[in-house]
Scaffold this motif. Structure first.
Motif, PDB file in Angstrom:
ATOM      1  N   GLU A 172       0.846  -1.125   0.143  1.00  0.00           N
ATOM      2  CA  GLU A 172      -0.056  -0.122  -0.039  1.00  0.00           C
ATOM      3  C   GLU A 172       1.065   1.052   0.111  1.00  0.00           C
ATOM      4  N   ARG A 173       0.500   2.298  -0.698  1.00  0.00           N
ATOM      5  CA  ARG A 173       1.242   3.411  -0.831  1.00  0.00           C
ATOM      6  C   ARG A 173       0.845   4.505   0.203  1.00  0.00           C
ATOM      7  N   THR A 189       3.581   3.493 -10.804  1.00  0.00           N
ATOM      8  CA  THR A 189       2.243   3.239 -10.868  1.00  0.00           C
ATOM      9  C   THR A 189       1.878   2.325  -9.863  1.00  0.00           C
ATOM     10  N   ILE A 190       0.648   2.516  -9.286  1.00  0.00           N
ATOM     11  CA  ILE A 190       0.192   1.503  -8.443  1.00  0.00           C
ATOM     12  C   ILE A 190       0.329   0.092  -8.869  1.00  0.00           C
ATOM     13  N   VAL A 225       4.153  -7.616  -7.159  1.00  0.00           N
ATOM     14  CA  VAL A 225       5.562  -8.012  -6.193  1.00  0.00           C
ATOM     15  C   VAL A 225       5.272  -9.545  -6.266  1.00  0.00           C
ATOM     16  N   GLU A 226       6.544 -10.199  -6.278  1.00  0.00           N
ATOM     17  CA  GLU A 226       6.477 -11.665  -6.096  1.00  0.00           C
ATOM     18  C   GLU A 226       7.533 -11.867  -4.910  1.00  0.00           C
ATOM     19  N   ASP A 235       7.961  -5.370 -12.727  1.00  0.00           N
ATOM     20  CA  ASP A 235       7.791  -4.276 -13.706  1.00  0.00           C
ATOM     21  C   ASP A 235       8.835  -3.190 -13.586  1.00  0.00           C
ATOM     22  N   ILE A 236       9.596  -3.149 -12.448  1.00  0.00           N
ATOM     23  CA  ILE A 236      10.410  -2.112 -12.340  1.00  0.00           C
ATOM     24  C   ILE A 236      11.841  -2.639 -12.152  1.00  0.00           C
TER      25      ILE A 236
END
Length: 78
Positions: free
Chosen positions: A7-8, A36-37, A43-44, A55-56
């Protein structure tokens, strides 16, 4: 079933895993700041306590998240 759930917040993000909360500060881990959200929640857990954001292309261990000071940043923000 995945047990990770980020959570951000304004200062970073929270990773909830294995009934624990881990704070990932944007100051310590700047790669997450402009993501981005959908990139953050993708996440793994490749091994117990080892998290990867495909993704990043960021991977962090629980030790690095909890104690970032001994681990200087080794990547540059692009």
């Amino acid at each position: 079933m995945r047990n990770e759930h980020p959570e951000r917040s304004g200062e970073g993000l929270w990773l909830f895993a294995h009934n624990r909360e881990f704070f990932i500060s944007y100051d310590d881990f700047p790669w997450f700041r402009e993501q981005t959200i959908s990139s953050i929640i993708n996440v793994e857990e490749h091994a117990p306590g080892h998290y990867y954001w495909p993704d990043i292309d960021v991977d962090l261990s629980q030790e690095i998240i909890e104690h970032p000071e001994p681990f200087p940043l080794s990547a540059k923000i692009t």
